[in-house]
Design a protein around this motif. Structure first.
Motif, mmCIF file in Angstrom:
data_model
loop_
_atom_site.group_PDB
_atom_site.id
_atom_site.type_symbol
_atom_site.label_atom_id
_atom_site.label_comp_id
_atom_site.label_asym_id
_atom_site.label_seq_id
_atom_site.Cartn_x
_atom_site.Cartn_y
_atom_site.Cartn_z
ATOM 1 N N ASP A 168 0.891 -1.234 -0.062
ATOM 2 C CA ASP A 168 -0.083 0.066 0.058
ATOM 3 C C ASP A 168 0.969 1.044 0.070
ATOM 4 O O ASP A 168 1.885 1.331 0.695
ATOM 5 C CB ASP A 168 -0.729 0.003 1.094
ATOM 6 C CG ASP A 168 -1.986 -1.157 1.081
ATOM 7 O OD1 ASP A 168 -2.160 -1.616 -0.101
ATOM 8 O OD2 ASP A 168 -2.505 -1.322 2.401
ATOM 9 N N LYS A 169 0.393 2.172 -0.728
ATOM 10 C CA LYS A 169 1.237 3.411 -0.781
ATOM 11 C C LYS A 169 1.695 3.973 0.324
ATOM 12 O O LYS A 169 2.701 4.640 0.462
ATOM 13 C CB LYS A 169 0.419 4.567 -1.753
ATOM 14 C CG LYS A 169 1.334 5.657 -2.072
ATOM 15 C CD LYS A 169 0.471 6.660 -2.912
ATOM 16 C CE LYS A 169 1.087 7.730 -3.567
ATOM 17 N NZ LYS A 169 0.286 8.679 -4.429
ATOM 18 N N ALA A 170 0.933 3.817 1.428
ATOM 19 C CA ALA A 170 1.164 4.647 2.669
ATOM 20 C C ALA A 170 2.335 4.014 3.350
ATOM 21 O O ALA A 170 2.951 4.575 4.226
ATOM 22 C CB ALA A 170 -0.071 4.554 3.681
ATOM 23 N N TYR A 171 2.620 2.726 2.841
ATOM 24 C CA TYR A 171 3.678 1.805 3.623
ATOM 25 C C TYR A 171 4.890 1.841 2.607
ATOM 26 O O TYR A 171 5.924 0.940 2.939
ATOM 27 C CB TYR A 171 3.294 0.585 4.001
ATOM 28 C CG TYR A 171 2.010 0.589 5.102
ATOM 29 C CD1 TYR A 171 2.294 0.838 6.327
ATOM 30 C CD2 TYR A 171 0.950 0.653 4.644
ATOM 31 C CE1 TYR A 171 1.388 0.835 7.323
ATOM 32 C CE2 TYR A 171 -0.195 0.743 5.616
ATOM 33 C CZ TYR A 171 0.124 0.943 7.104
ATOM 34 O OH TYR A 171 -0.861 0.910 7.868
ATOM 35 N N LEU A 172 4.813 2.296 1.381
ATOM 36 C CA LEU A 172 5.655 2.380 0.696
ATOM 37 C C LEU A 172 6.926 3.109 0.931
ATOM 38 O O LEU A 172 6.944 4.515 0.946
ATOM 39 C CB LEU A 172 5.314 2.771 -0.775
ATOM 40 C CG LEU A 172 6.523 2.435 -2.124
ATOM 41 C CD1 LEU A 172 6.834 1.104 -2.353
ATOM 42 C CD2 LEU A 172 5.776 3.021 -3.184
ATOM 43 N N GLU A 173 8.212 2.765 1.319
ATOM 44 C CA GLU A 173 9.319 3.506 1.965
ATOM 45 C C GLU A 173 10.458 3.769 0.672
ATOM 46 O O GLU A 173 11.520 4.686 0.779
ATOM 47 C CB GLU A 173 9.911 2.675 3.109
ATOM 48 C CG GLU A 173 9.088 2.671 4.115
ATOM 49 C CD GLU A 173 9.462 1.790 5.607
ATOM 50 O OE1 GLU A 173 10.680 1.551 5.293
ATOM 51 O OE2 GLU A 173 8.909 1.958 6.247
ATOM 52 N N SER A 174 10.314 3.040 -0.345
ATOM 53 C CA SER A 174 11.512 3.313 -1.307
ATOM 54 C C SER A 174 10.792 2.547 -2.626
ATOM 55 O O SER A 174 9.937 1.773 -2.618
ATOM 56 C CB SER A 174 12.703 2.339 -0.918
ATOM 57 O OG SER A 174 13.579 2.490 -2.060
ATOM 58 N N ASP A 175 11.617 3.050 -3.721
ATOM 59 C CA ASP A 175 11.088 2.495 -5.003
ATOM 60 C C ASP A 175 11.791 1.360 -5.286
ATOM 61 O O ASP A 175 11.595 0.447 -6.450
ATOM 62 C CB ASP A 175 11.197 3.377 -6.130
ATOM 63 C CG ASP A 175 12.635 3.929 -6.522
ATOM 64 O OD1 ASP A 175 13.602 3.607 -5.651
ATOM 65 O OD2 ASP A 175 13.092 4.708 -7.380
ATOM 66 N N THR A 176 12.551 0.434 -4.320
ATOM 67 C CA THR A 176 13.196 -0.812 -4.601
ATOM 68 C C THR A 176 12.712 -1.367 -3.196
ATOM 69 O O THR A 176 12.988 -0.862 -2.053
ATOM 70 C CB THR A 176 14.605 -0.581 -4.919
ATOM 71 O OG1 THR A 176 15.415 -0.140 -4.159
ATOM 72 C CG2 THR A 176 14.611 -0.055 -6.412
ATOM 73 N N ASP A 186 14.555 -5.363 -1.717
ATOM 74 C CA ASP A 186 14.953 -6.733 -1.917
ATOM 75 C C ASP A 186 15.873 -6.655 -3.243
ATOM 76 O O ASP A 186 15.927 -7.899 -4.078
ATOM 77 C CB ASP A 186 14.169 -7.921 -1.598
ATOM 78 C CG ASP A 186 14.784 -9.225 -1.514
ATOM 79 O OD1 ASP A 186 15.870 -9.251 -1.251
ATOM 80 O OD2 ASP A 186 14.222 -10.406 -2.081
ATOM 81 N N GLY A 187 16.301 -5.707 -3.713
ATOM 82 C CA GLY A 187 17.161 -5.523 -5.296
ATOM 83 C C GLY A 187 16.088 -5.738 -6.214
ATOM 84 O O GLY A 187 16.460 -5.669 -7.650
ATOM 85 N N LEU A 188 14.702 -5.587 -6.083
ATOM 86 C CA LEU A 188 13.633 -5.346 -7.228
ATOM 87 C C LEU A 188 12.880 -4.080 -7.041
ATOM 88 O O LEU A 188 12.860 -3.632 -5.969
ATOM 89 C CB LEU A 188 12.785 -6.508 -7.024
ATOM 90 C CG LEU A 188 13.446 -8.105 -7.153
ATOM 91 C CD1 LEU A 188 12.478 -9.217 -6.992
ATOM 92 C CD2 LEU A 188 13.925 -8.122 -8.686
ATOM 93 N N PRO A 189 12.136 -3.842 -8.289
ATOM 94 C CA PRO A 189 11.274 -2.587 -8.000
ATOM 95 C C PRO A 189 10.219 -3.026 -6.965
ATOM 96 O O PRO A 189 9.718 -3.934 -6.825
ATOM 97 C CB PRO A 189 10.549 -2.609 -9.391
ATOM 98 C CG PRO A 189 11.560 -3.401 -10.334
ATOM 99 C CD PRO A 189 12.183 -4.356 -9.413
ATOM 100 N N ALA A 190 9.786 -1.688 -6.391
ATOM 101 C CA ALA A 190 8.847 -1.694 -5.172
ATOM 102 C C ALA A 190 7.773 -0.816 -5.757
ATOM 103 O O ALA A 190 8.264 0.456 -6.030
ATOM 104 C CB ALA A 190 9.173 -1.652 -3.759
ATOM 105 N N VAL A 191 6.490 -1.027 -5.805
ATOM 106 C CA VAL A 191 5.421 -0.069 -6.621
ATOM 107 C C VAL A 191 4.176 -0.064 -5.415
ATOM 108 O O VAL A 191 3.893 -0.890 -4.726
ATOM 109 C CB VAL A 191 4.913 -0.509 -7.929
ATOM 110 C CG1 VAL A 191 6.254 -0.508 -8.764
ATOM 111 C CG2 VAL A 191 4.195 -1.756 -7.813
ATOM 112 N N ALA A 192 3.519 1.066 -5.662
ATOM 113 C CA ALA A 192 2.475 1.143 -4.790
ATOM 114 C C ALA A 192 1.402 0.026 -5.259
ATOM 115 O O ALA A 192 0.918 0.315 -6.408
ATOM 116 C CB ALA A 192 2.038 2.561 -4.830
ATOM 117 N N TYR A 193 0.909 -0.518 -4.451
ATOM 118 C CA TYR A 193 -0.458 -1.370 -4.802
ATOM 119 C C TYR A 193 -1.607 -0.851 -5.500
ATOM 120 O O TYR A 193 -2.075 -1.373 -6.370
ATOM 121 C CB TYR A 193 -0.693 -2.122 -3.475
ATOM 122 C CG TYR A 193 -2.151 -2.901 -3.693
ATOM 123 C CD1 TYR A 193 -1.693 -4.107 -4.387
ATOM 124 C CD2 TYR A 193 -3.311 -2.723 -3.580
ATOM 125 C CE1 TYR A 193 -2.683 -5.125 -4.523
ATOM 126 C CE2 TYR A 193 -4.350 -3.695 -3.415
ATOM 127 C CZ TYR A 193 -3.871 -4.726 -4.214
ATOM 128 O OH TYR A 193 -5.143 -5.678 -4.500
#
Length: 222
Positions: free
Chosen positions: A35-43, A45-52
């Motif tokens: 969830d966007k509220a908990y997204l701390e970085s755009d990566t 564990d070495g992979l992209p991280a995106v807002a749900y």
């Protein structure tokens, strides 16, 4: 070609599931989402991280499946909510069954995580989004509903029915031909020999520390 998946959950559990999927299943983990509220970085564990909230734009459900890396918080209701919302977005939720599992089950839904040395005996049926930890035993002709959590070495005997959103603690046991109703909590080491009521809680006798006693003074340690 490997199936492509996105993991919901930027947690240690999510990292563990990435390891299992990539080692033992024909799956490539492409990204994490939360969830966007908990997204701390755009990566992560070495992979992209995106807002749900926007995950289907970058990783459309026509090309990617999803793994729900959430535990038993609020009697599994948070995992249930994410599973159901991901299905509304159009995602198929991937199962993981460890290769050491003894699997004689008849049917299994989506989004189940079944770890090392679990037994799914003859005639068992497993619903959706259950987490079954190491060494648990689902005995013959038992039926497990949706959104349940089986801790390490929990056991249900034959022809048991576990409805939805139940929790079974470490080394808990349920006698055969019994029914665990909605959101039953069976604590670590507890033994259930009756049908339960919804939202019921079972705990074992309490262990205590013997004051003024040393382990070396006990008869069986001499």
């Amino acid at each position: 070609m490997k199936r492509k998946c996105v993991i919901f959950g930027t947690t240690d559990f999510g990292k563990m599931l990435r390891y299992y999927f990539e080692k033992y299943a024909d799956v490539q983990i492409a990204a994490y989402t939360v969830d966007k509220a908990y997204l701390e970085s755009d990566t992560y564990d070495g992979l992209p991280a995106v807002a749900y909230e926007e995950v289907e734009k970058a990783y459309p459900p026509t090309e990617y499946m999803m793994v729900i890396a959430l535990g038993y918080k609020k009697m599994n209701q948070i995992r249930q909510q994410k599973f159901e919302d991901a299905k509304r977005k159009g995602y198929r939720i991937e199962n993981f069954v460890h290769p050491s599992v003894v699997d004689e089950s008849v049917a299994m839904g989506e989004g189940n995580i079944i770890l090392e040395h679990v037994t799914l005996a003859y005639g068992t049926k497993i619903g959706n989004s259950n987490i079954i930890w190491n060494g648990s035993q689902i005995s013959h002709e038992s039926q497990v509903g949706d959104y349940n959590f089986f801790s390490v070495d929990s056991v249900i005997a034959g022809k048991t029915v576990v409805k939805n959103n139940c929790f079974l603690g470490i080394n808990s046991t349920v006698l055969g031909n019994r029914t665990l109703e909605y959101a039953t909590l069976v604590g670590a080491g507890a033994f259930v020999k009756e049908n339960t009521e919804p939202y019921s809680v079972y705990v074992p006798a309490r262990s205590i520390c013997l004051e003024n006693k040393k382990s070396t003074e006990m008869a069986y340690t001499r």
